[in-house]
Structure formats: structure tokens, C-alpha cells
Write a protein that holds these residues in place. Structure first.
Motif, PDB file in Angstrom:
ATOM      1  N   LYS A 160     138.934  29.846  34.212  1.00 18.42           N
ATOM      2  CA  LYS A 160     140.025  30.613  33.600  1.00 18.42           C
ATOM      3  C   LYS A 160     140.857  29.749  32.662  1.00 18.42           C
ATOM      4  O   LYS A 160     141.382  30.234  31.658  1.00 18.42           O
ATOM      5  N   GLU A 163     139.719  29.774  28.782  1.00 14.46           N
ATOM      6  CA  GLU A 163     139.464  31.076  28.154  1.00 14.46           C
ATOM      7  C   GLU A 163     139.407  30.981  26.627  1.00 14.46           C
ATOM      8  O   GLU A 163     138.729  31.785  25.988  1.00 14.46           O
ATOM      9  N   LYS A 179     144.103  37.616  20.665  1.00 14.01           N
ATOM     10  CA  LYS A 179     143.704  37.518  22.063  1.00 14.01           C
ATOM     11  C   LYS A 179     142.204  37.254  22.158  1.00 14.01           C
ATOM     12  O   LYS A 179     141.406  37.931  21.519  1.00 14.01           O
ATOM     13  N   TYR A 227     138.112  36.795  34.671  1.00 18.98           N
ATOM     14  CA  TYR A 227     138.000  38.250  34.608  1.00 18.98           C
ATOM     15  C   TYR A 227     137.803  38.689  33.159  1.00 18.98           C
ATOM     16  O   TYR A 227     138.339  38.058  32.238  1.00 18.98           O
ATOM     17  N   LYS A 229     138.228  40.363  29.631  1.00 24.20           N
ATOM     18  CA  LYS A 229     139.395  40.762  28.841  1.00 24.20           C
ATOM     19  C   LYS A 229     138.919  41.233  27.465  1.00 24.20           C
ATOM     20  O   LYS A 229     138.041  40.617  26.873  1.00 24.20           O
ATOM     21  N   ASN A 230     139.514  42.325  27.017  1.00 22.07           N
ATOM     22  CA  ASN A 230     139.265  42.846  25.661  1.00 22.07           C
ATOM     23  C   ASN A 230     137.784  43.138  25.416  1.00 22.07           C
ATOM     24  O   ASN A 230     137.285  42.980  24.301  1.00 22.07           O
ATOM     25  N   SER A 231     137.067  43.544  26.472  1.00 22.78           N
ATOM     26  CA  SER A 231     135.641  43.834  26.339  1.00 22.78           C
ATOM     27  C   SER A 231     135.430  45.125  25.557  1.00 22.78           C
ATOM     28  O   SER A 231     135.986  46.175  25.910  1.00 22.78           O
ATOM     29  N   SER A 244     137.253  45.096  34.190  1.00 20.80           N
ATOM     30  CA  SER A 244     138.220  43.997  34.112  1.00 20.80           C
ATOM     31  C   SER A 244     138.817  43.623  35.469  1.00 20.80           C
ATOM     32  O   SER A 244     139.536  42.624  35.563  1.00 20.80           O
TER      33      SER A 244
END
Length: 364
Positions: A160, A163, A179, A227, A229-231, A244
Motif C-alpha cells: 500500500k 501505490e 489519483k 485495495y 482504486k479508480n478501477s 474495491s
């Protein structure tokens, strides 16, 4: 008296007489000095120093025969095991296009609001003992293409804290605004997203998706604190949208997809059915035909298969062992015939240099 000249040293030239004495330049007789480079006594006899110990002498005929004896039964066993594997293949990419979209396939597959549910019916040819493995198969998809394969951030997948690391490797799928996309890159963005549900005689078959990925990948390459994010929130939607709320280490569909295939036609494990399927049973399959293989002209297939001790249905392995074993037997027979009728005689060892009588001095 006959004499033979010796080599000169730094001071005196000696002649050697037949009686074992020597004559110097001054005419006197002198004994020949002992050699300083050779020991007075020969070393004790040893089979080791004389290289007479027994040694392994592999025989070509025996080696080829042994290879044939080992490989031939393995080939028969592998081929027999492959023939016992029960497999069902169903291509559905064309069959799952509604007739009204036959000339607008890309419009159909890219439409978000269109229902893409497709029903197929499969007949079980033989008894299929559990577990029955479910695969999806794609053709002409080059996961081994260098730019595609390297479009990912391994640091981001694992921790994490990283990222935003190595986003430059992810190509066009890096960020949404400011992001970062987790996981970034073309590999995760293009993840397969067709879904399958199965039923027999109106009873649903549960698809088990646990432990379909390699343990080494789950534990060492995908972090439990990472986890999604923004997929699939960018301008162009690729494949599956990741949940998510589930860490990457538990999203086994993603982990299976992220391991690149070596060839352009490949299968990947979707799940398994943990009940037996009886012969002649009809399986109803509901397919969500979401994945766009039409843009590059590829095919999509659903595969149900049992396994054996040698894996899935694969006749190549057994045939390869049989060919190698058969040629080994053939070579053994050929060399045996040559050895029997055209034998090469052993030469006379008396002509070897180390078996000749040594020459001491040249006699005048």
C-alpha cells in the motif's frame, strides 16, 4: 673405445664409455653424476597411479536401450491418462451475438446498457468425476507482447505504501486526474470479465473460485493491504471492474489473469465444480458476454474438463515420450547390428608409446 657424446652443461662436456665411465675433456675418467631431477628409486606400484582402477564404461547400446525402457512406459501411461480425461469445449463468441447486431458487433459489445446474457446448453459425453475445472479460452491474444506484459507496477501490487510507485511503467493507464489507478497498467485494465453460471435439471451448480491462483502469487506478489482504486473509471473501459472492498491478495481472478500466458492461444482457470456430472446430462450455461474479443478478431471458448495425474487433456506429452523411446530402441538395434557384423577390432597395444622399450643413450 666407442663413445657417445652427451649434451653439454654449463662447464664440462662428457663422453660416455660402454663400461659406464666417462671421459672429460682433460682425458681423465670420471663417474657420471646422478641426475638431480629424478629420484633414485621408482615410486611404489599403485593401481591408482597406474590408472588401473575399474572405471564406468557406458555402452551406447545399453544407454539407448535403457532410455527406451524408461520412456516407452511413461509415454503409454501419459497417453492413456490423457484419453481418460473428459473435456467439453464450447465456442460462444459468435453464437452469443443477437441477429439484429450481426453487422454491428462492436456497437453491441461496447454498449453499457445492453443486456448481454446468452444461454448455451452442453451435453456431458461421459461421467465427469469432480472436481470439474472451468476454463475460459482466448485465441490470438498476445499476453506475451513486451509492451503489454510490462505495463504494470509490481511494487504497487505488493504494498500500500507504494501505490504511486513505478506508475511510468503503466503506460496510458496510470491515473484518473491526480489519483493513481490501483492496479495500474494495461494488464489489469484488460482483465477478462465474461461470467458463467451453471445449472442441471433446474438445480444451480456452485462454482468454487477458491485456490484457483498460485499460492506463491497470492502471498508474494499481491499485498493483503492493497485495495483497488479508480478501477475502470477512465474514459475508455477495458475489462472487469474490481471490487474495491476486497484486497488484491484475495481477488484470485485478477491474480490468474495477471500471470501472462506464453502463447497467443491460452486457457485460464475460472473456477471448478465440486460435484460429479453424469453422462448425457444437459448443463444449462448462462453467459454474460462482456469481453471484447471482437475488436482484434479473437475467439472465446468455455471449457469444462477433468484432470489426470499428468494434468489436463494433452496427447503431446505421451506422444513425445513414445517417439523418444521408439527412436532409442531403433538406435539400440542399429548399433547392435553394426557391432555384430562390422565390429572394430582393438589395436595392438604394443605400438603404444608407453609400451615401447625406453632408449637410454645413443651409441656411437
Amino acid at each position: 673405445m666407442a663413445m657417445s657424446p652427451l649434451l653439454e652443461d654449463d662447464t664440462t662436456l662428457f663422453d660416455v664409455n660402454l663400461d659406464g665411465t666417462s671421459t672429460s675433456e682433460g682425458g681423465g675418467y670420471e663417474p657420471i653424476p646422478a641426475s638431480k631431477t629424478k629420484s633414485e628409486k621408482p615410486p611404489p606400484y599403485s593401481r591408482f597411479t597406474q590408472q588401473e582402477l575399474p572405471a564406468c564404461k557406458p555402452i551406447v547400446i545399453a544407454a539407448f536401450t535403457l532410455i527406451g525402457i524408461v520412456f516407452f512406459p511413461i509415454g503409454i501411461a501419459a497417453l492413456s491418462a490423457s484419453n481418460k480425461v473428459v473435456e467439453i469445449e464450447e465456442r460462444y463468441d459468435r453464437e452469443c451475438i443477437p441477429p439484429i447486431y450481426s453487422n454491428r458487433i462492436l456497437q453491441y459489445i461496447q454498449s453499457v446498457g445492453t443486456d448481454k446474457t446468452c444461454t448455451r446448453r452442453l451435453t456431458v459425453p461421459k461421467h465427469m468425476k469432480s472436481p470439474v475445472f472451468i476454463y475460459y479460452q482466448l485465441t490470438d491474444f498476445y499476453q506475451n507482447y513486451r509492451i503489454y506484459k510490462s505495463s504494470r507496477s509490481d511494487l504497487q501490487l505488493k504494498s500500500k505504501a507504494d501505490e504511486s510507485s513505478e506508475l511510468e511503467n503503466c503506460g496510458p493507464v496510470q491515473k484518473v486526474g491526480d489519483k493513481p489507478i490501483v492496479p495500474c497498467g494495461l494488464v489489469a485494465w484488460s482483465m477478462f470479465n465474461d461470467t458463467y453460471s451453471f445449472s442441471v435439471k433446474g438445480k444451480a451448480l456452485i462454482v468454487n473460485k477458491m485456490n484457483i491462483a498460485w499460492e506463491s502469487d497470492k502471498e508474494g506478489r499481491f499485498g493483503s493491504d492493497v485495495y483497488p482504486k479508480n478501477s475502470q473509471t477512465g474514459g475508455v473501459i477495458g475489462g472487469a471492474t474490481l471490487n474495491s472492498s476486497i484486497p488484491l491478495s484475495e481477488q484470485e481472478d485478477l491474480i490468474v489473469w495477471m500471470r501472462p500466458a506464453a502463447l497467443r492461444n491460452f486457457r485460464k482457470l475460472y473456477g471448478r465444480i465440486d460435484v460429479d456430472l453424469e453422462a448425457n446430462e444437459e448443463i444449462k450455461v448462462e453467459i454474460k458476454n462482456n469481453y471484447n474479443s471482437y475488436g482484434y478478431g479473437g475467439e472465446k471458448l468455455l471449457v469444462l474438463s477433468t484432470t489426470s495425474a499428468f494434468g489436463g487433456k494433452n496427447k503431446f506429452l505421451g506422444i513425445a515420450y513414445l517417439i523418444v523411446g521408439g527412436f532409442s530402441f531403433l538406435f539400440a538395434i542399429v548399433f547392435a547390428i553394426i557391432h555384430r557384423f562390422k565390429r572394430r577390432d582393438i589395436g595392438d597395444t604394443a605400438y603404444l608409446s608407453w609400451n615401447r622399450s625406453p632408449v637410454g643413450y645413443y651409441i656411437k
